[in-house]
Design a protein around this motif. Structure first.
Motif, PDB file in Angstrom:
ATOM      1  N   GLU A   1       0.817  -1.213   0.000  1.00 36.02           N
ATOM      2  CA  GLU A   1       0.000   0.000   0.000  1.00 36.02           C
ATOM      3  C   GLU A   1       0.854   1.268   0.000  1.00 36.02           C
ATOM      4  O   GLU A   1       0.566   2.220  -0.737  1.00 36.02           O
ATOM      5  CB  GLU A   1      -0.936   0.009   1.203  1.00 36.02           C
ATOM      6  N   SER A   2       1.921   1.298   0.783  1.00 37.60           N
ATOM      7  CA  SER A   2       2.744   2.508   0.852  1.00 37.60           C
ATOM      8  C   SER A   2       3.450   2.770  -0.481  1.00 37.60           C
ATOM      9  O   SER A   2       3.619   3.928  -0.882  1.00 37.60           O
ATOM     10  CB  SER A   2       3.760   2.412   1.986  1.00 37.60           C
ATOM     11  N   GLU A   3       3.836   1.723  -1.201  1.00 41.14           N
ATOM     12  CA  GLU A   3       4.475   1.904  -2.504  1.00 41.14           C
ATOM     13  C   GLU A   3       3.483   2.446  -3.529  1.00 41.14           C
ATOM     14  O   GLU A   3       3.817   3.329  -4.322  1.00 41.14           O
ATOM     15  CB  GLU A   3       5.074   0.588  -2.998  1.00 41.14           C
ATOM     16  N   VAL A   4       2.259   1.923  -3.515  1.00 37.52           N
ATOM     17  CA  VAL A   4       1.237   2.397  -4.458  1.00 37.52           C
ATOM     18  C   VAL A   4       0.870   3.844  -4.145  1.00 37.52           C
ATOM     19  O   VAL A   4       0.746   4.677  -5.054  1.00 37.52           O
ATOM     20  CB  VAL A   4      -0.006   1.484  -4.450  1.00 37.52           C
ATOM     21  N   ARG A   5       0.715   4.181  -2.858  1.00 34.04           N
ATOM     22  CA  ARG A   5       0.412   5.569  -2.484  1.00 34.04           C
ATOM     23  C   ARG A   5       1.552   6.502  -2.908  1.00 34.04           C
ATOM     24  O   ARG A   5       1.317   7.598  -3.405  1.00 34.04           O
ATOM     25  CB  ARG A   5       0.165   5.683  -0.985  1.00 34.04           C
ATOM     26  N   GLY A   6       2.784   6.068  -2.705  1.00 40.39           N
ATOM     27  CA  GLY A   6       3.935   6.866  -3.129  1.00 40.39           C
ATOM     28  C   GLY A   6       3.963   7.077  -4.631  1.00 40.39           C
ATOM     29  O   GLY A   6       4.236   8.186  -5.108  1.00 40.39           O
ATOM     30  N   TRP A   7       3.635   6.026  -5.384  1.00 39.38           N
ATOM     31  CA  TRP A   7       3.580   6.147  -6.847  1.00 39.38           C
ATOM     32  C   TRP A   7       2.504   7.149  -7.242  1.00 39.38           C
ATOM     33  O   TRP A   7       2.741   8.031  -8.060  1.00 39.38           O
ATOM     34  CB  TRP A   7       3.284   4.781  -7.482  1.00 39.38           C
ATOM     35  N   ARG A   8       1.328   7.022  -6.632  1.00 42.01           N
ATOM     36  CA  ARG A   8       0.210   7.908  -6.965  1.00 42.01           C
ATOM     37  C   ARG A   8       0.541   9.367  -6.648  1.00 42.01           C
ATOM     38  O   ARG A   8       0.257  10.268  -7.436  1.00 42.01           O
ATOM     39  CB  ARG A   8      -1.043   7.480  -6.198  1.00 42.01           C
ATOM     40  N   GLU A   9       1.174   9.603  -5.515  1.00 41.25           N
ATOM     41  CA  GLU A   9       1.515  10.969  -5.125  1.00 41.25           C
ATOM     42  C   GLU A   9       2.607  11.565  -5.998  1.00 41.25           C
ATOM     43  O   GLU A   9       2.714  12.786  -6.109  1.00 41.25           O
ATOM     44  CB  GLU A   9       1.923  10.991  -3.651  1.00 41.25           C
ATOM     45  N   SER A  10       3.400  10.726  -6.629  1.00 37.86           N
ATOM     46  CA  SER A  10       4.477  11.222  -7.485  1.00 37.86           C
ATOM     47  C   SER A  10       3.987  11.588  -8.884  1.00 37.86           C
ATOM     48  O   SER A  10       4.717  12.199  -9.655  1.00 37.86           O
ATOM     49  CB  SER A  10       5.584  10.166  -7.612  1.00 37.86           C
ATOM     50  N   ARG A  11       2.750  11.215  -9.202  1.00 38.88           N
ATOM     51  CA  ARG A  11       2.197  11.450 -10.532  1.00 38.88           C
ATOM     52  C   ARG A  11       1.446  12.779 -10.570  1.00 38.88           C
ATOM     53  O   ARG A  11       0.705  13.105  -9.656  1.00 38.88           O
ATOM     54  CB  ARG A  11       1.223  10.334 -10.917  1.00 38.88           C
ATOM     55  N   PRO A  12       1.609  13.539 -11.648  1.00 33.25           N
ATOM     56  CA  PRO A  12       0.797  14.763 -11.782  1.00 33.25           C
ATOM     57  C   PRO A  12      -0.655  14.367 -12.019  1.00 33.25           C
ATOM     58  O   PRO A  12      -0.940  13.338 -12.623  1.00 33.25           O
ATOM     59  CB  PRO A  12       1.382  15.457 -13.009  1.00 33.25           C
ATOM     60  N   ASN A  13      -1.570  15.168 -11.518  1.00 33.75           N
ATOM     61  CA  ASN A  13      -2.983  14.868 -11.777  1.00 33.75           C
ATOM     62  C   ASN A  13      -3.586  15.940 -12.668  1.00 33.75           C
ATOM     63  O   ASN A  13      -2.988  16.975 -12.928  1.00 33.75           O
ATOM     64  CB  ASN A  13      -3.769  14.684 -10.472  1.00 33.75           C
ATOM     65  N   ALA A  14      -4.784  15.708 -13.121  1.00 37.77           N
ATOM     66  CA  ALA A  14      -5.438  16.608 -14.077  1.00 37.77           C
ATOM     67  C   ALA A  14      -5.617  18.009 -13.500  1.00 37.77           C
ATOM     68  O   ALA A  14      -5.478  18.994 -14.217  1.00 37.77           O
ATOM     69  CB  ALA A  14      -6.784  16.028 -14.494  1.00 37.77           C
ATOM     70  N   GLU A  15      -5.925  18.113 -12.206  1.00 37.35           N
ATOM     71  CA  GLU A  15      -6.108  19.429 -11.601  1.00 37.35           C
ATOM     72  C   GLU A  15      -4.826  20.241 -11.641  1.00 37.35           C
ATOM     73  O   GLU A  15      -4.832  21.420 -11.969  1.00 37.35           O
ATOM     74  CB  GLU A  15      -6.596  19.287 -10.160  1.00 37.35           C
ATOM     75  N   GLN A  16      -3.692  19.610 -11.325  1.00 37.18           N
ATOM     76  CA  GLN A  16      -2.412  20.301 -11.348  1.00 37.18           C
ATOM     77  C   GLN A  16      -2.073  20.731 -12.771  1.00 37.18           C
ATOM     78  O   GLN A  16      -1.599  21.840 -12.992  1.00 37.18           O
ATOM     79  CB  GLN A  16      -1.294  19.404 -10.816  1.00 37.18           C
ATOM     80  N   GLU A  17      -2.311  19.860 -13.753  1.00 39.37           N
ATOM     81  CA  GLU A  17      -2.004  20.193 -15.136  1.00 39.37           C
ATOM     82  C   GLU A  17      -2.851  21.362 -15.614  1.00 39.37           C
ATOM     83  O   GLU A  17      -2.387  22.240 -16.324  1.00 39.37           O
ATOM     84  CB  GLU A  17      -2.221  18.976 -16.039  1.00 39.37           C
ATOM     85  N   GLY A  18      -4.130  21.409 -15.209  1.00 37.07           N
ATOM     86  CA  GLY A  18      -5.013  22.497 -15.590  1.00 37.07           C
ATOM     87  C   GLY A  18      -4.575  23.819 -15.004  1.00 37.07           C
ATOM     88  O   GLY A  18      -4.636  24.859 -15.650  1.00 37.07           O
ATOM     89  N   GLU A  19      -4.087  23.804 -13.774  1.00 35.63           N
ATOM     90  CA  GLU A  19      -3.616  25.022 -13.128  1.00 35.63           C
ATOM     91  C   GLU A  19      -2.359  25.553 -13.802  1.00 35.63           C
ATOM     92  O   GLU A  19      -2.187  26.753 -13.952  1.00 35.63           O
ATOM     93  CB  GLU A  19      -3.337  24.756 -11.642  1.00 35.63           C
ATOM     94  N   GLU A  20      -1.469  24.647 -14.237  1.00 34.63           N
ATOM     95  CA  GLU A  20      -0.247  25.079 -14.906  1.00 34.63           C
ATOM     96  C   GLU A  20      -0.529  25.717 -16.255  1.00 34.63           C
ATOM     97  O   GLU A  20       0.157  26.637 -16.672  1.00 34.63           O
ATOM     98  CB  GLU A  20       0.696  23.878 -15.080  1.00 34.63           C
TER      99      GLU A  20
END
Length: 65
Positions: A44-63
């Motif tokens: 679980e901690s590895e999957v959460r870490g992977w997910r948090e390291s990925r940009p999401n659509a909201e961040q891309e829209g703000e940029e």
């Protein structure tokens, strides 16, 4: 240490079984662990870490704004 089933990983990431498999083979997603002869799981901690390291659509829209 908690392990996630495929369904939990799918819900958490939004990825299909094939995409998860492909990313694992490329070394771009945490590897599954053999828990028993017939059961696998993802740390679980590895999957959460992977997910948090990925940009999401909201961040891309703000940029782009």
């Amino acid at each position: 240490m908690n392990y996630l089933t495929f369904e939990q990983v799918k819900k958490m990431t939004g990825l299909s079984r094939t995409t998860i498999w492909r990313l694992e083979k490329l070394g771009e997603f945490p590897k599954r662990r053999q828990l028993t002869v017939r059961r696998v799981g993802w740390d679980e901690s590895e999957v959460r870490g992977w997910r948090e390291s990925r940009p999401n659509a909201e961040q891309e829209g703000e940029e782009a704004a």
